[in-house]
Design a protein around this motif. Sequence first.
Motif, PDB file in Angstrom:
ATOM      1  N   THR A  99      11.050   4.221  -0.837  1.00  0.00           N
ATOM      2  CA  THR A  99       9.636   4.348  -1.201  1.00  0.00           C
ATOM      3  C   THR A  99       8.777   4.862  -0.052  1.00  0.00           C
ATOM      4  OG1 THR A  99       9.385   1.988  -0.712  1.00  0.00           O
ATOM      5  CG2 THR A  99       9.730   2.611  -3.011  1.00  0.00           C
ATOM      6  N   LEU A 129      -3.592  -3.510  -3.802  1.00  0.00           N
ATOM      7  CA  LEU A 129      -4.312  -2.461  -4.521  1.00  0.00           C
ATOM      8  C   LEU A 129      -5.818  -2.636  -4.388  1.00  0.00           C
ATOM      9  CD1 LEU A 129      -4.253  -0.013  -6.391  1.00  0.00           C
ATOM     10  CD2 LEU A 129      -4.087  -1.580  -8.337  1.00  0.00           C
ATOM     11  N   VAL A 154       1.195   3.520  -7.781  1.00  0.00           N
ATOM     12  CA  VAL A 154      -0.246   3.713  -7.654  1.00  0.00           C
ATOM     13  C   VAL A 154      -0.715   3.398  -6.243  1.00  0.00           C
ATOM     14  CG1 VAL A 154      -0.796   1.369  -8.467  1.00  0.00           C
ATOM     15  CG2 VAL A 154      -2.495   3.186  -8.693  1.00  0.00           C
ATOM     16  N   ILE A 155      -0.094   2.402  -5.600  1.00  0.00           N
ATOM     17  CA  ILE A 155      -0.452   2.060  -4.219  1.00  0.00           C
ATOM     18  C   ILE A 155      -0.029   3.168  -3.274  1.00  0.00           C
ATOM     19  CG2 ILE A 155       0.079   0.469  -2.319  1.00  0.00           C
ATOM     20  CD1 ILE A 155       0.179  -1.791  -4.366  1.00  0.00           C
ATOM     21  N   ARG A 156       1.186   3.679  -3.475  1.00  0.00           N
ATOM     22  CA  ARG A 156       1.673   4.750  -2.592  1.00  0.00           C
ATOM     23  C   ARG A 156       0.838   6.021  -2.773  1.00  0.00           C
ATOM     24  NH1 ARG A 156       6.711   3.427  -4.829  1.00  0.00           N
ATOM     25  NH2 ARG A 156       7.021   5.597  -5.498  1.00  0.00           N
ATOM     26  N   SER A 177       5.450   0.223  -0.337  1.00  0.00           N
ATOM     27  CA  SER A 177       5.241  -0.552  -1.563  1.00  0.00           C
ATOM     28  C   SER A 177       6.046   0.029  -2.724  1.00  0.00           C
ATOM     29  CB  SER A 177       3.749  -0.560  -1.917  1.00  0.00           C
ATOM     30  OG  SER A 177       3.541  -1.148  -3.182  1.00  0.00           O
ATOM     31  N   GLU A 178       6.487  -0.844  -3.598  1.00  0.00           N
ATOM     32  CA  GLU A 178       7.221  -0.388  -4.780  1.00  0.00           C
ATOM     33  C   GLU A 178       6.282   0.159  -5.853  1.00  0.00           C
ATOM     34  OE1 GLU A 178       9.834  -3.329  -6.290  1.00  0.00           O
ATOM     35  OE2 GLU A 178      10.883  -3.646  -4.391  1.00  0.00           O
ATOM     36  N   GLU A 179       4.998  -0.145  -5.755  1.00  0.00           N
ATOM     37  CA  GLU A 179       4.038   0.304  -6.756  1.00  0.00           C
ATOM     38  C   GLU A 179       3.615   1.752  -6.484  1.00  0.00           C
ATOM     39  OE1 GLU A 179       2.849  -1.042  -9.519  1.00  0.00           O
ATOM     40  OE2 GLU A 179       4.164  -2.778  -9.228  1.00  0.00           O
ATOM     41  N   ASP A 232       0.932  -7.484  -4.946  1.00  0.00           N
ATOM     42  CA  ASP A 232       0.589  -6.080  -5.228  1.00  0.00           C
ATOM     43  C   ASP A 232      -0.872  -5.919  -5.644  1.00  0.00           C
ATOM     44  OD1 ASP A 232       3.164  -5.336  -4.653  1.00  0.00           O
ATOM     45  OD2 ASP A 232       3.843  -5.408  -6.735  1.00  0.00           O
ATOM     46  N   GLU A 233      -1.370  -6.852  -6.449  1.00  0.00           N
ATOM     47  CA  GLU A 233      -2.760  -6.735  -6.907  1.00  0.00           C
ATOM     48  C   GLU A 233      -3.740  -6.819  -5.748  1.00  0.00           C
ATOM     49  OE1 GLU A 233      -4.089  -8.922 -10.322  1.00  0.00           O
ATOM     50  OE2 GLU A 233      -2.052  -9.142 -11.063  1.00  0.00           O
TER      51      GLU A 233
END
Length: 680
Positions: free
Chosen positions: A143, A68, A104-106, A100-102, A64-65
């Motif tokens: 998501t 991002l 902030v990314i979506r 993505s589950e994050e 994920d990092e």
Amino acid sequence: MNNEDERNVALKAYRDGLFSADEKIKLETAEKLLNIAVAVGAELTQTVLFGIIKDVVPELCFFDEVQLMLLQKLDAVVETLGGWQYAKDLMPVYEQLAGSEELVIRTIITESLVNICDHLSDEEIDTDIIGMIDRLVQKNWFTAKCTVAGLFTLCYQRGNAETKIYIRKKALEFCEEDNPLLRKTYAVCLNGLVRDFENDHLVNDVIPLYLRWNEHDQEQIRISSIDLALSLAYTLKEEQVEAHLISALQRSATDASWRVRKEMAAKLLDIQKALNPKHATVYVQMAKLLAMDSEFSTRETMSQDIIEFCLNLKRLKCEGYKEIIINDMIDVIRKMSQDTFEEVRCDLAETLMNLEVIFDKDEMRKHLLPIILTTLNMEPKKVLDTYVGNLNKIMSYIGYDNLGDDLERIMFDLLASSASRWRARRLLIVTIRIIAKHSDKEYFAKTIIPYYHKLLGDTVFSIRRTSPYILPLFIHKFGMAWTKQYVLHKVFYGRRHANYLYRMVVLFCIDELLHPSIKQHLIDLDDKPEFLIKMSYLSELLDYKLNEEWVTNVCTDSAYDFPEDAMAYTDNLLKSLEEQETGEDEKQPPDQHYMISLYCLLLKYVLAILKEMSEDAVPNVRSRCVRTLENLLYINHSVSKKLEDCKEILDKVTDEEKMSWRAEIDEERATVDEYMREEL
């Protein structure tokens, strides 16, 4: 190696870094994306670098990092290329990361896709964007469906008839999904969409959905119905609002769930603006119910907006708005002012006086004064502090006579309270100034001055430093003799205080007499001969005293300095005090009595006090004393220069007149006030 080979090597190294098994290397490589793009140029960035990113995205599903970091750097790269019109090639990247589950990314993906859409043609919206949306909404995981919700309104506005049908169908379908996050996302999406829906679709599709939500067994869905109702109220025809929304909104205001009722309270101002003013009785009834709700948090929400709700009745031109406020809302406000929860009373106190734009003074006294007095008689906690902040406005508008006894109690309670409430105590400086303008000297000396002395001796420096600001105003209101008797003799006695911090207050007061912060009385001199002769004589006497050896030694020998910004201690206090001096006071001529009385005070008492304080054991006191003496020297020098400009007037005065007026000064200087005798 030529430049092209160097670029190819850099691109290969970048690819290897992104495909590395080490997450740290991946992250460091992703961070360098902008540097690589600048190094290889725009053409290779679009043809090769973007291709590398497309290839690596499937490998980043567990990083994920890294995802991002890539997205953040891609935004910068696009700006470097010249704008989002060059980013169409990145749509596959965004599509792959949309699941993505994050959050902030979506969110970044949605924003980037919207930016890309702004540079696409309507035909490309109907083909490329709708095609991508269709692929994402068919994903098993919710998501991806959530990510594209942010594109629905844009696509509906720019799409063809088939696109509109598709968007309507999917939006309504997802609004009734079992997944709460998906349903909530599309409920928000629908609120924006209904503004663009045709009326037939609103009536046939959206209103039935709203009514189902309004009576749903899940409270979160009933909460979502309130925002949808607002969007519909702005969009539907008036008769449709009456037929479908009014009764449903009334149900929400009496919902069994306090969370639904709280949401209604939070949105009541919006509902008020969305409905036609002829429905004022409907939303007034809602306001009354919510303000008296059994749940504290609902009442607290209403207490923050109830006054604004009343003001909106006027702004929206509701028929008979003043009668509605008097007959329906005043009683509600009165009950809220006595609420068992302090937060409700405090929120109401913050805004109550805003009703002055609706009521005249007589109506304020009749309808609001009882509420204010009842609140002031409650236990002095946070709500009382809040009212003190508005107390000066209340006094100016309603009148001091109606608040006298309660003001005394407020000042007593605040001055006896803990140091944590010192800002409220400092506001009393303005309050005391207002009382001085509306009361006689006997009452003021007996009742109010003891509180002023407490402020001068307060434990908080900011209050001790700012309390002297109103000292010159006492002289203008009540005269120097009164001020010496009831204020100054106690102030001067403070030089004997055991704590040097309180001895400094004496110097603050003298400084304020010399150089008032609120009104500059010492700038201009009256042109009356008698006044000029007396001032000339006093100035000569003071100049003689200031040339004595002890003054020269003190001002020369001191090595201490106190740079000071008085505003650091005042916040808005000085501004409030200055506002009290506007109007007729500004048109007054220079105060002769102030100047003459001040110079007599300096000669009779102040210089002796300064001499004593210049020998204080504490260096800070001595240093502050030097500052005061320098102020005194400066003031007298300025007065002397002004007198030189009046030489023609002085030359016309006969010797007999000069002798007579100087004799009056000598008589004044020779008179010793009994209460000041110990200060000599």
